[in-house]
Design an enzyme around this catalytic site. Structure first.
Site: not given
Length: 561
Positions: A35, A262, A272
């Site tokens: 993104e 993760r 983020k």
């Protein structure tokens, strides 16, 4: 790929099984789908290495696809930074794609959903929807707008697209099952109204697709064979497949979503949202602040790209979330720089040393090896004179037998130069040593070939000639967070763990060969650690960042505490 070449991780096992079951090798295609709402971080680096690494191993194309479906948070700056980071890591993508490339096709499919009774326009408020959706243990209830006619839904959806309604007044929902055990399947949102300028499509659209709707269909349009994502998307897989079921043509490749854990890094945050918070609230200077876990920050700090790739390969791919000690990343950096970084001399905590029997005004140019690891890097010239800087901790007036540096009455070798002997000191009124007086053995110069030059002393210390030294700003970085897992305590704001001593700026003195060092170049300051030229550096003001020490001292500090 030959399965005999290496032990396969579970992702590779999935691919191998699909190939055995009839998937043609030339149908393999992977993607990395960031993104563009922030800079990539070390977690993204692992995903990049996974997807592009699979592309290399299987000789398959890898797309870079930007998931640009939320113009309120996306910027061209982030697109450019993401591309720069991937290229810096050493990877090349096959096609540069954007979810926005498919806005028209996604819209056309949504129209078909409405016509076949698989989607409807809902006009509830977000609060009403939250109540109506139920809980994990109680089923949801149907929206009062769920049974709108096809004609009314088409009219409203068209007017949503044309910008006739304010944000939040309507949404388009898929009509699945409000009692489904998976809450993501309870009539998920496909489109919301968003009057915002898009960095690629401008003001062409007033409605934007949700991630779950856009992602799988984009995979399908690009004919991605395997769509790998992190474990939090496991509950989304059922919806991913349901959306594909509605458009899938059996003559085409059907993408398969699979999840991996993760890999979190200690003493950092990789959200983020939190990284943006650190930047906006000025806890750090920028996204590429060397204390940040961003790829740009690691690059600016001096981490080599191969070190990050080796780190990703070392930690591997797993099915369970794990916290990786940042010292492992630093080990990979140190291991790479030990082979590649030229050796130079710098003094960061100086004290003046005067060689009293060295002729005043005399200067020599000595040869110094650039690397003990790689003789092919050859030698450089360093100036030598009567007055030098050495590290203050390399001298003690009195020391025990285990101190192999300079003391009064003992000898030590100056790196690439002569053997000196401590004779006396000069102190200021507070008792601090301001000068060390020594004598030197004229015949003991390194590499001179004389018998005296071959005699052994227990210690070697580095130095710089005061008359030739370059003054530099040196930035010493520590862990940004004092807590091993700043995200671990959900009751405490992660910013409570910010290390107030994460940056120390000092004045250092460097040998003159570094006058022409360029931004990003990495060096080993002998006996001190690895350093790189910062982008703030100029001919008028040299600026160096500490990349990593010669050894891991942090673990010892933590153990003592």
């Amino acid at each position: 790929m030959s399965t005999e070449e290496k032990s396969l991780n579970f992702i590779e096992q999935i691919i191998e099984e699909d190939l055995k079951n009839g998937l043609s090798n030339d149908k393999l295609r992977f993607r990395f789908p960031p993104e563009p709402n922030g800079y990539l971080h070390v977690g993204h680096a692992s995903a990049i290495c996974l997807n592009f690494g699979l592309g290399i191993d299987y000789q398959a194309p890898v797309n870079l696809r930007f998931d640009d479906t939320n113009p309120a948070k996306e910027e061209q700056e982030y697109v450019d930074a993401i591309k720069r980071d991937i290229e810096w890591l050493g990877y090349k993508w096959n096609n540069e794609c954007y979810a926005s490339d498919y806005f028209q096709q996604l819209y056309d499919w949504a129209i078909e959903f409405i016509k076949t009774g698989k989607a409807y326009v809902d006009s509830q408020s977000s609060e009403e929807m939250a109540i109506q959706k139920g809980t994990p243990t109680t089923p949801g209830t149907d929206s009062p707008f769920r049974n709108r006619s096809v004609e009314e839904n088409l009219d409203l959806f068209t007017r949503m697209k044309n910008g006739e309604f304010p944000n939040g007044t309507h949404i388009l929902r898929a009509k699945i099952d409000m009692t489904h055990n998976n809450m993501l399947m309870r009539d998920p949102i496909m489109y919301r109204i968003l009057h915002a300028h898009h960095h690629r499509t401008g003001n062409d659209w007033c409605i934007y697709p949700m991630y779950d709707w856009a992602h799988g269909e984009s995979d399908y349009l690009e004919q991605i064979s395997h769509s790998f994502c992190t474990l939090e998307f496991l509950p989304h897989r059922e919806l991913y497949d349901w959306f594909l079921d509605q458009v899938y043509d059996s003559k085409k490749v059907r993408p398969k979503q699979r999840e991996f854990a993760r890999r979190n890094l200690s003493h950092t945050v990789v959200s983020k949202r939190k990284l943006l918070q650190l930047v906006e609230e000025k806890h750090v200077t920028s996204w590429d602040d060397p204390r940040m876990s961003t790829i740009s920050g690691m690059r600016r700090r001096g981490y080599p790209p191969m070190a990050i790739r080796n780190f990703a390969n070392t930690i591997g791919i797993a099915k369970r979330t794990n916290l990786i000690d940042v010292s492992l990343l630093e080990f990979c950096v140190r291991e790479d720089l030990n082979k590649t970084a030229p050796r130079v001399m710098a003094v960061l905590n100086p004290v003046k040393l005067i060689i009293t029997n060295y002729p005043e005004g005399k200067e020599e140019i000595l040869d110094a090896e650039n690397s003990q690891e790689d003789p092919s890097l050859g030698f450089r010239k360093v100036p030598f004179s009567r007055e030098l800087y050495i590290e203050r901790e390399d001298f003690q007036e009195e020391a025990n037998k285990k101190f192999f540096r300079l003391t009064l009455g003992t000898e030590v070798r100056l790196k690439n130069a002569y053997i000196i002997k401590g004779e006396s000191v000069v102190k200021d009124s507070a008792g601090n040593i301001t000068e060390i007086h020594c004598t030197y053995d004229e015949d003991s110069r390194s590499g001179s070939g004389s018998e005296a030059s071959q005699r052994k002393v227990k210690g070697t210390i580095h130095w710089v000639s005061i008359n030739h030294a370059l003054e530099a700003e040196v930035r010493i970085y520590d862990r940004l967070f004092t807590h091993e897992n700043p995200d671990g305590d959900k009751e405490v704001d992660f910013k409570e763990y910010i290390n107030p001593n994460s940056l120390e700026v000092i004045k250092g003195y460097l040998e003159p060969s570094l006058a022409t060092a360029k931004n990003g170049e990495r060096f080993q300051f002998q006996r001190l650690g690895y350093y790189c030229v910062d982008k703030d550096s100029s001919a008028e003001k040299l600026v160096f960042n500490k990349t990593v020490g010669l050894r891991d001292t942090w673990a010892k500090v933590e153990n003592k505490e």
